[in-house]
Write a protein that holds these residues in place. Structure first.
Motif, short mmCIF file in Angstrom:
data_model
loop_
_atom_site.label_atom_id
_atom_site.label_comp_id
_atom_site.label_asym_id
_atom_site.label_seq_id
_atom_site.Cartn_x
_atom_site.Cartn_y
_atom_site.Cartn_z
N VAL A 117 38.00 16.22 -6.44
CA VAL A 117 39.43 15.42 -6.18
C VAL A 117 40.45 16.75 -7.46
CG1 VAL A 117 41.84 13.62 -6.73
CG2 VAL A 117 39.77 12.89 -6.27
N GLN A 120 40.75 19.79 -5.20
CA GLN A 120 41.61 19.34 -3.72
C GLN A 120 40.36 19.75 -2.57
OE1 GLN A 120 45.56 20.69 -3.89
NE2 GLN A 120 46.04 19.93 -5.69
N GLY A 123 37.80 14.97 0.89
CA GLY A 123 37.08 13.94 -0.31
C GLY A 123 35.91 13.07 0.71
N VAL A 159 41.28 8.82 -6.92
CA VAL A 159 42.94 9.21 -6.84
C VAL A 159 43.98 8.87 -7.86
CG1 VAL A 159 43.52 9.03 -4.20
CG2 VAL A 159 41.31 8.96 -4.90
N ALA A 162 45.44 10.59 -9.87
CA ALA A 162 45.65 12.12 -9.75
C ALA A 162 47.09 12.08 -8.89
CB ALA A 162 45.01 12.67 -8.38
N ALA A 163 47.12 11.04 -8.34
CA ALA A 163 48.78 10.75 -7.35
C ALA A 163 49.90 10.55 -8.75
CB ALA A 163 48.82 9.50 -7.27
N ARG A 166 49.89 14.36 -10.14
CA ARG A 166 50.39 15.20 -9.41
C ARG A 166 51.94 14.02 -7.77
NH1 ARG A 166 46.24 19.81 -7.77
NH2 ARG A 166 46.28 20.83 -10.42
N GLN A 169 52.04 15.36 -3.62
CA GLN A 169 51.31 16.01 -2.80
C GLN A 169 50.81 14.33 -2.57
OE1 GLN A 169 48.14 18.16 -4.85
NE2 GLN A 169 46.98 17.95 -2.67
N ASP A 170 50.22 14.50 -0.95
CA ASP A 170 50.07 12.97 -0.41
C ASP A 170 48.73 13.15 -0.49
OD1 ASP A 170 49.75 10.85 1.50
OD2 ASP A 170 50.41 12.19 3.56
N TRP A 171 47.69 11.94 -1.08
CA TRP A 171 46.40 11.45 -1.88
C TRP A 171 46.35 10.42 -0.76
CZ3 TRP A 171 44.49 14.39 -4.91
CH2 TRP A 171 45.44 15.91 -5.73
N THR A 172 46.74 9.89 0.74
CA THR A 172 46.42 9.21 0.96
C THR A 172 45.45 9.64 1.93
OG1 THR A 172 48.65 8.93 1.94
CG2 THR A 172 47.16 7.69 3.35
N TYR A 174 42.39 11.25 0.82
CA TYR A 174 41.50 11.08 -0.29
C TYR A 174 41.09 9.27 -0.68
CZ TYR A 174 41.43 15.99 -1.93
OH TYR A 174 41.39 17.07 -1.41
#
Length: 393
Positions: A117, A120, A123, A159, A162-163, A166, A169-172, A174
Protein backbone atom coordinates in the motif's frame (compact mmCIF):
# COMPACT_ATOMS: atom_id res chain seq x y z
CA UNK A 1 -38.51 -83.25 2.20
CA UNK A 2 -39.69 -84.17 5.72
CA UNK A 3 -42.19 -87.00 5.58
CA UNK A 4 -45.42 -87.05 7.56
CA UNK A 5 -44.90 -88.63 10.95
CA UNK A 6 -47.37 -90.83 12.79
CA UNK A 7 -48.66 -90.24 16.26
CA UNK A 8 -46.14 -92.69 17.72
CA UNK A 9 -42.71 -91.17 18.34
CA UNK A 10 -39.66 -92.37 16.51
CA UNK A 11 -36.91 -93.91 18.56
CA UNK A 12 -33.88 -91.87 17.61
CA UNK A 13 -30.86 -91.78 19.84
CA UNK A 14 -28.90 -88.58 20.28
CA UNK A 15 -26.14 -89.90 18.11
CA UNK A 16 -28.53 -90.83 15.35
CA UNK A 17 -30.12 -87.43 15.57
CA UNK A 18 -26.89 -85.60 15.00
CA UNK A 19 -26.43 -83.51 11.86
CA UNK A 20 -25.46 -85.24 8.66
CA UNK A 21 -21.85 -85.94 7.91
CA UNK A 22 -21.81 -83.67 4.89
CA UNK A 23 -20.07 -80.53 5.96
CA UNK A 24 -22.07 -77.34 5.33
CA UNK A 25 -20.82 -74.67 3.03
CA UNK A 26 -19.00 -72.09 5.09
CA UNK A 27 -19.10 -68.57 3.67
CA UNK A 28 -15.81 -66.84 3.12
CA UNK A 29 -14.65 -64.99 6.22
CA UNK A 30 -15.53 -61.34 6.34
CA UNK A 31 -12.83 -58.75 6.75
CA UNK A 32 -12.11 -58.54 10.51
CA UNK A 33 -13.03 -55.31 12.34
CA UNK A 34 -9.35 -54.61 12.97
CA UNK A 35 -8.66 -54.68 9.23
CA UNK A 36 -11.65 -52.44 8.55
CA UNK A 37 -10.39 -50.00 11.17
CA UNK A 38 -6.90 -50.02 9.64
CA UNK A 39 -8.34 -49.32 6.19
CA UNK A 40 -10.41 -46.46 7.55
CA UNK A 41 -7.36 -45.02 9.33
CA UNK A 42 -5.38 -45.15 6.11
CA UNK A 43 -8.25 -43.47 4.24
CA UNK A 44 -8.37 -40.70 6.86
CA UNK A 45 -4.61 -40.25 6.59
CA UNK A 46 -4.80 -40.03 2.80
CA UNK A 47 -7.66 -37.52 3.00
CA UNK A 48 -5.74 -35.36 5.48
CA UNK A 49 -2.57 -35.52 3.41
CA UNK A 50 -4.40 -34.68 0.18
CA UNK A 51 -6.11 -31.68 1.76
CA UNK A 52 -2.88 -30.44 3.34
CA UNK A 53 -1.00 -30.63 0.03
CA UNK A 54 -3.89 -28.87 -1.71
CA UNK A 55 -3.84 -26.02 0.81
CA UNK A 56 -0.06 -25.67 0.43
CA UNK A 57 -0.41 -25.50 -3.35
CA UNK A 58 -3.05 -22.77 -3.01
CA UNK A 59 -0.75 -20.72 -0.78
CA UNK A 60 2.15 -21.10 -3.20
CA UNK A 61 -0.15 -20.23 -6.10
CA UNK A 62 -1.23 -17.04 -4.34
CA UNK A 63 2.44 -16.16 -3.79
CA UNK A 64 3.24 -16.71 -7.47
CA UNK A 65 0.36 -14.43 -8.44
CA UNK A 66 1.70 -11.77 -6.12
CA UNK A 67 5.27 -12.14 -7.44
CA UNK A 68 4.04 -11.77 -10.98
CA UNK A 69 2.48 -8.38 -10.19
CA UNK A 70 4.96 -6.58 -7.90
CA UNK A 71 8.04 -4.79 -9.25
CA UNK A 72 9.89 -3.40 -6.22
CA UNK A 73 12.84 -5.66 -5.40
CA UNK A 74 12.44 -5.42 -1.63
CA UNK A 75 8.76 -6.21 -2.00
CA UNK A 76 9.66 -9.29 -4.02
CA UNK A 77 11.99 -10.38 -1.23
CA UNK A 78 9.23 -9.77 1.31
CA UNK A 79 6.69 -11.86 -0.65
CA UNK A 80 9.15 -14.75 -0.85
CA UNK A 81 9.94 -14.47 2.86
CA UNK A 82 6.25 -14.35 3.82
CA UNK A 83 5.31 -17.25 1.55
CA UNK A 84 7.30 -19.77 3.58
CA UNK A 85 5.56 -19.28 6.99
CA UNK A 86 2.13 -18.73 5.37
CA UNK A 87 2.45 -22.01 3.47
CA UNK A 88 3.52 -23.76 6.68
CA UNK A 89 0.60 -22.15 8.52
CA UNK A 90 -2.08 -23.38 6.12
CA UNK A 91 -0.80 -26.93 6.66
CA UNK A 92 -2.39 -26.62 10.11
CA UNK A 93 -5.87 -26.14 8.60
CA UNK A 94 -7.41 -28.86 10.84
CA UNK A 95 -5.72 -28.03 14.14
CA UNK A 96 -4.19 -25.06 15.93
CA UNK A 97 -0.80 -24.01 14.64
CA UNK A 98 2.12 -23.22 16.94
CA UNK A 99 1.87 -19.68 18.26
CA UNK A 100 5.26 -18.68 16.94
CA UNK A 101 4.33 -19.80 13.42
CA UNK A 102 0.99 -17.96 13.54
CA UNK A 103 2.70 -14.75 14.70
CA UNK A 104 5.50 -15.05 12.13
CA UNK A 105 3.18 -15.72 9.18
CA UNK A 106 0.76 -12.94 10.16
CA UNK A 107 3.55 -10.43 10.85
CA UNK A 108 5.46 -11.01 7.60
CA UNK A 109 2.35 -11.04 5.40
CA UNK A 110 1.15 -7.85 7.16
CA UNK A 111 4.47 -6.12 6.52
CA UNK A 112 4.29 -7.12 2.86
CA UNK A 113 0.73 -5.80 2.55
CA UNK A 114 1.50 -2.51 4.34
CA UNK A 115 4.58 -2.06 2.14
CA UNK A 116 2.46 -2.74 -0.94
CA UNK A 117 0.00 0.00 0.00
CA UNK A 118 2.82 2.40 0.88
CA UNK A 119 4.63 1.74 -2.41
CA UNK A 120 1.32 1.78 -4.31
CA UNK A 121 2.06 -1.56 -5.91
CA UNK A 122 -0.81 -3.78 -7.07
CA UNK A 123 -2.86 -5.08 -4.14
CA UNK A 124 -2.53 -8.80 -4.94
CA UNK A 125 -0.09 -9.25 -2.05
CA UNK A 126 -3.14 -9.06 0.23
CA UNK A 127 -3.75 -12.68 -0.79
CA UNK A 128 -1.02 -13.83 1.61
CA UNK A 129 -2.38 -11.87 4.56
CA UNK A 130 -5.92 -13.01 3.75
CA UNK A 131 -4.82 -16.64 3.85
CA UNK A 132 -2.93 -16.21 7.13
CA UNK A 133 -5.80 -14.48 8.91
CA UNK A 134 -8.42 -16.74 7.29
CA UNK A 135 -6.84 -19.99 8.43
CA UNK A 136 -6.33 -18.67 11.97
CA UNK A 137 -9.97 -17.64 12.36
CA UNK A 138 -11.43 -20.88 10.97
CA UNK A 139 -9.49 -23.39 13.07
CA UNK A 140 -12.08 -23.51 15.85
CA UNK A 141 -15.02 -25.92 15.83
CA UNK A 142 -17.47 -23.00 15.83
CA UNK A 143 -16.47 -19.89 13.90
CA UNK A 144 -17.32 -16.55 15.49
CA UNK A 145 -18.76 -14.16 12.86
CA UNK A 146 -17.60 -11.14 14.86
CA UNK A 147 -14.03 -12.40 14.71
CA UNK A 148 -14.41 -12.80 10.94
CA UNK A 149 -15.49 -9.15 10.71
CA UNK A 150 -12.58 -8.15 12.92
CA UNK A 151 -10.26 -10.09 10.61
CA UNK A 152 -11.64 -8.20 7.62
CA UNK A 153 -10.98 -4.93 9.44
CA UNK A 154 -7.43 -6.04 10.17
CA UNK A 155 -6.81 -6.82 6.47
CA UNK A 156 -8.28 -3.57 5.09
CA UNK A 157 -6.79 -1.36 7.84
CA UNK A 158 -3.77 -0.32 5.72
CA UNK A 159 -6.12 0.87 2.98
CA UNK A 160 -8.16 2.90 5.47
CA UNK A 161 -5.08 4.57 6.89
CA UNK A 162 -3.75 5.28 3.40
CA UNK A 163 -7.09 6.87 2.48
CA UNK A 164 -6.80 9.17 5.50
CA UNK A 165 -3.22 10.12 4.64
CA UNK A 166 -3.85 10.61 0.92
CA UNK A 167 -7.55 11.29 0.49
CA UNK A 168 -7.03 12.65 -3.01
CA UNK A 169 -6.09 9.20 -4.33
CA UNK A 170 -8.62 6.48 -5.23
CA UNK A 171 -8.03 3.43 -3.01
CA UNK A 172 -11.12 1.51 -4.15
CA UNK A 173 -9.11 -1.09 -6.08
CA UNK A 174 -6.98 -1.84 -3.00
CA UNK A 175 -10.07 -2.10 -0.81
CA UNK A 176 -11.81 -4.45 -3.21
CA UNK A 177 -8.72 -6.56 -3.75
CA UNK A 178 -8.04 -6.98 -0.04
CA UNK A 179 -11.72 -7.69 0.76
CA UNK A 180 -12.06 -10.27 -2.01
CA UNK A 181 -8.75 -11.92 -1.11
CA UNK A 182 -9.82 -12.23 2.53
CA UNK A 183 -13.34 -13.42 1.65
CA UNK A 184 -12.01 -16.07 -0.76
CA UNK A 185 -9.54 -17.34 1.83
CA UNK A 186 -12.16 -17.50 4.58
CA UNK A 187 -14.69 -19.17 2.26
CA UNK A 188 -12.08 -21.71 1.17
CA UNK A 189 -11.14 -22.67 4.71
CA UNK A 190 -14.75 -22.70 5.92
CA UNK A 191 -15.77 -25.01 3.09
CA UNK A 192 -12.77 -27.20 3.74
CA UNK A 193 -13.57 -27.34 7.45
CA UNK A 194 -17.21 -28.19 6.74
CA UNK A 195 -16.21 -31.00 4.37
CA UNK A 196 -13.69 -32.37 6.84
CA UNK A 197 -16.24 -32.33 9.67
CA UNK A 198 -18.70 -34.27 7.52
CA UNK A 199 -15.95 -36.76 6.72
CA UNK A 200 -15.24 -37.16 10.44
CA UNK A 201 -18.94 -37.73 11.11
CA UNK A 202 -19.07 -40.42 8.42
CA UNK A 203 -16.00 -42.09 9.90
CA UNK A 204 -17.55 -41.94 13.39
CA UNK A 205 -20.74 -43.49 12.03
CA UNK A 206 -18.68 -46.22 10.36
CA UNK A 207 -16.89 -46.99 13.60
CA UNK A 208 -20.19 -47.03 15.49
CA UNK A 209 -21.65 -49.36 12.87
CA UNK A 210 -18.65 -51.67 13.17
CA UNK A 211 -18.99 -51.73 16.96
CA UNK A 212 -22.71 -52.49 16.66
CA UNK A 213 -21.98 -55.29 14.20
CA UNK A 214 -19.52 -56.82 16.66
CA UNK A 215 -22.05 -56.47 19.50
CA UNK A 216 -24.78 -58.06 17.39
CA UNK A 217 -22.52 -60.94 16.44
CA UNK A 218 -21.64 -61.48 20.11
CA UNK A 219 -25.34 -61.36 20.97
CA UNK A 220 -26.11 -63.92 18.24
CA UNK A 221 -23.30 -66.17 19.42
CA UNK A 222 -24.50 -65.92 23.03
CA UNK A 223 -28.07 -66.70 21.97
CA UNK A 224 -26.99 -69.75 19.94
CA UNK A 225 -24.77 -70.93 22.76
CA UNK A 226 -27.68 -70.53 25.17
CA UNK A 227 -29.88 -72.58 22.85
CA UNK A 228 -27.33 -75.38 22.64
CA UNK A 229 -26.39 -75.53 26.31
CA UNK A 230 -29.86 -74.83 27.66
CA UNK A 231 -31.46 -77.51 25.50
CA UNK A 232 -28.79 -80.02 26.45
CA UNK A 233 -29.03 -79.34 30.17
CA UNK A 234 -32.79 -79.82 30.19
CA UNK A 235 -32.50 -83.07 28.25
CA UNK A 236 -29.71 -84.30 30.53
CA UNK A 237 -31.87 -83.57 33.56
CA UNK A 238 -34.68 -85.60 32.01
CA UNK A 239 -32.34 -88.48 31.18
CA UNK A 240 -30.79 -88.58 34.64
CA UNK A 241 -34.21 -88.43 36.30
CA UNK A 242 -35.34 -91.39 34.21
CA UNK A 243 -32.14 -93.27 35.02
CA UNK A 244 -32.64 -92.58 38.72
CA UNK A 245 -36.19 -93.96 38.59
CA UNK A 246 -35.13 -97.10 36.71
CA UNK A 247 -31.83 -97.84 38.42
CA UNK A 248 -33.41 -100.33 40.87
CA UNK A 249 -36.15 -102.04 38.87
CA UNK A 250 -34.60 -101.89 35.37
CA UNK A 251 -30.83 -101.34 35.53
CA UNK A 252 -30.39 -102.03 31.81
CA UNK A 253 -32.82 -99.24 30.83
CA UNK A 254 -31.16 -96.90 33.33
CA UNK A 255 -27.74 -97.61 31.84
CA UNK A 256 -29.21 -97.01 28.37
CA UNK A 257 -30.45 -93.56 29.42
CA UNK A 258 -27.06 -92.76 30.95
CA UNK A 259 -25.35 -93.86 27.73
CA UNK A 260 -27.68 -91.59 25.76
CA UNK A 261 -26.83 -88.74 28.15
CA UNK A 262 -23.12 -89.30 27.55
CA UNK A 263 -23.69 -89.34 23.80
CA UNK A 264 -25.68 -86.11 24.11
CA UNK A 265 -22.81 -84.50 26.00
CA UNK A 266 -20.38 -85.50 23.25
CA UNK A 267 -22.76 -84.17 20.60
CA UNK A 268 -23.16 -80.89 22.48
CA UNK A 269 -19.40 -80.47 22.74
CA UNK A 270 -19.17 -81.01 18.97
CA UNK A 271 -21.98 -78.49 18.36
CA UNK A 272 -20.25 -75.97 20.61
CA UNK A 273 -17.02 -76.34 18.66
CA UNK A 274 -18.94 -76.01 15.40
CA UNK A 275 -20.61 -72.85 16.70
CA UNK A 276 -17.26 -71.38 17.71
CA UNK A 277 -15.86 -71.97 14.22
CA UNK A 278 -19.01 -70.93 12.36
CA UNK A 279 -19.79 -74.44 11.09
CA UNK A 280 -22.99 -75.17 13.00
CA UNK A 281 -25.92 -76.27 10.85
CA UNK A 282 -29.31 -77.45 12.09
CA UNK A 283 -31.86 -79.47 10.15
CA UNK A 284 -35.61 -79.54 10.80
CA UNK A 285 -35.85 -83.33 10.37
CA UNK A 286 -33.08 -83.89 12.93
CA UNK A 287 -34.63 -81.56 15.48
CA UNK A 288 -38.05 -83.15 15.01
CA UNK A 289 -36.57 -86.61 15.57
CA UNK A 290 -34.89 -85.39 18.78
CA UNK A 291 -38.08 -83.70 19.92
CA UNK A 292 -40.18 -86.82 19.36
CA UNK A 293 -37.76 -88.93 21.37
CA UNK A 294 -37.71 -86.44 24.24
CA UNK A 295 -41.48 -86.11 24.31
CA UNK A 296 -41.81 -89.90 24.34
CA UNK A 297 -39.40 -90.14 27.27
CA UNK A 298 -41.41 -87.49 29.13
CA UNK A 299 -44.69 -89.29 28.42
CA UNK A 300 -45.99 -86.65 25.99
CA UNK A 301 -47.76 -87.71 22.81
CA UNK A 302 -46.29 -86.05 19.72
CA UNK A 303 -47.95 -85.90 16.31
CA UNK A 304 -46.24 -84.57 13.20
CA UNK A 305 -48.47 -83.61 10.29
CA UNK A 306 -47.53 -82.54 6.78
CA UNK A 307 -44.09 -82.02 5.29
CA UNK A 308 -41.67 -79.19 4.67
CA UNK A 309 -39.44 -79.05 1.60
CA UNK A 310 -35.83 -78.12 2.25
CA UNK A 311 -35.38 -74.33 2.11
CA UNK A 312 -32.51 -71.89 2.68
CA UNK A 313 -34.23 -71.03 5.99
CA UNK A 314 -34.21 -74.62 7.22
CA UNK A 315 -31.97 -73.74 10.14
CA UNK A 316 -34.35 -71.04 11.38
CA UNK A 317 -37.24 -73.50 11.47
CA UNK A 318 -34.99 -76.04 13.19
CA UNK A 319 -34.21 -73.47 15.88
CA UNK A 320 -37.96 -72.95 16.41
CA UNK A 321 -38.43 -76.71 16.91
CA UNK A 322 -35.54 -76.81 19.39
CA UNK A 323 -36.70 -73.74 21.33
CA UNK A 324 -40.33 -74.91 21.45
CA UNK A 325 -39.26 -78.37 22.63
CA UNK A 326 -37.14 -76.89 25.41
CA UNK A 327 -39.97 -74.59 26.53
CA UNK A 328 -42.52 -77.43 26.58
CA UNK A 329 -40.26 -79.70 28.62
CA UNK A 330 -39.28 -76.92 30.99
CA UNK A 331 -42.40 -74.83 31.47
CA UNK A 332 -45.50 -76.70 30.25
CA UNK A 333 -47.51 -79.58 31.68
CA UNK A 334 -48.40 -80.89 28.26
CA UNK A 335 -50.05 -84.19 27.46
CA UNK A 336 -50.03 -83.77 23.69
CA UNK A 337 -47.94 -81.84 21.18
CA UNK A 338 -48.85 -81.32 17.54
CA UNK A 339 -46.39 -80.19 14.86
CA UNK A 340 -47.83 -79.05 11.52
CA UNK A 341 -45.44 -78.60 8.63
CA UNK A 342 -46.05 -76.78 5.39
CA UNK A 343 -44.16 -75.07 2.61
CA UNK A 344 -42.50 -72.21 4.46
CA UNK A 345 -44.57 -72.70 7.62
CA UNK A 346 -44.28 -74.45 10.96
CA UNK A 347 -46.91 -74.56 13.72
CA UNK A 348 -46.32 -76.22 17.10
CA UNK A 349 -49.12 -76.51 19.68
CA UNK A 350 -49.25 -78.05 23.14
CA UNK A 351 -52.08 -78.38 25.62
CA UNK A 352 -50.11 -77.62 28.76
CA UNK A 353 -49.81 -73.86 28.61
CA UNK A 354 -49.82 -72.10 31.99
CA UNK A 355 -52.22 -69.20 32.46
CA UNK A 356 -50.92 -66.63 31.79
CA UNK A 357 -47.70 -67.82 30.11
CA UNK A 358 -44.47 -65.99 30.82
CA UNK A 359 -42.72 -64.20 27.94
CA UNK A 360 -40.09 -66.40 26.28
CA UNK A 361 -36.87 -64.55 25.53
CA UNK A 362 -35.64 -67.32 23.22
CA UNK A 363 -38.71 -67.03 20.99
CA UNK A 364 -38.38 -63.23 21.05
CA UNK A 365 -34.81 -63.48 19.75
CA UNK A 366 -35.91 -65.91 17.06
CA UNK A 367 -38.74 -63.59 16.07
CA UNK A 368 -36.17 -60.88 15.31
CA UNK A 369 -34.26 -63.27 13.06
CA UNK A 370 -37.46 -64.26 11.24
CA UNK A 371 -38.30 -60.62 10.62
CA UNK A 372 -34.81 -60.08 9.19
CA UNK A 373 -35.40 -63.06 6.88
CA UNK A 374 -38.72 -61.64 5.68
CA UNK A 375 -40.94 -63.87 7.82
CA UNK A 376 -42.83 -63.88 11.09
CA UNK A 377 -42.73 -65.84 14.33
CA UNK A 378 -45.72 -65.53 16.63
CA UNK A 379 -46.53 -67.29 19.85
CA UNK A 380 -49.36 -67.10 22.34
CA UNK A 381 -51.77 -68.98 24.54
CA UNK A 382 -55.54 -69.46 24.28
CA UNK A 383 -57.72 -71.76 26.40
CA UNK A 384 -54.68 -73.55 27.79
CA UNK A 385 -53.18 -74.26 24.34
CA UNK A 386 -49.87 -72.62 23.52
CA UNK A 387 -49.17 -72.08 19.83
CA UNK A 388 -45.90 -71.20 18.12
CA UNK A 389 -46.32 -70.31 14.42
CA UNK A 390 -43.39 -69.52 12.11
CA UNK A 391 -43.72 -68.56 8.45
CA UNK A 392 -41.39 -67.35 5.72
CA UNK A 393 -42.87 -66.62 2.34
Amino acid sequence: MISTGSSSPTAASPSAASPTAASPTVPPPALPPAANGANAARAMSRMRRYTTVSMAFVAVGYALIALSQVTHEWLIVGVIAATIPVTALVCFWERRAPIWLAILATALSSVVWWATVALQELGVTSLLLGMAVGVLLTQTAKVNPFLLLAGLGFVVAPVGIAALVRPEQDWTAYLLTASVAYAVAVGLFLLNRYTWNRYLEIDAARRTGAELAVAQERYRFAADLHDIQGHTLHVLRLKTQLADKLIDRDPAAAHAHLAEAQALISETLANTRSLAFGERHLVVATELANAQELFAAAGIRCTVEGSMPATPNDELFALVVREATTNILRHAQAQEVTVRLGEGSLVITNDGSPEPPRPRSGLARLAERFIAAGGTLQSGSASGVFTTAATIS
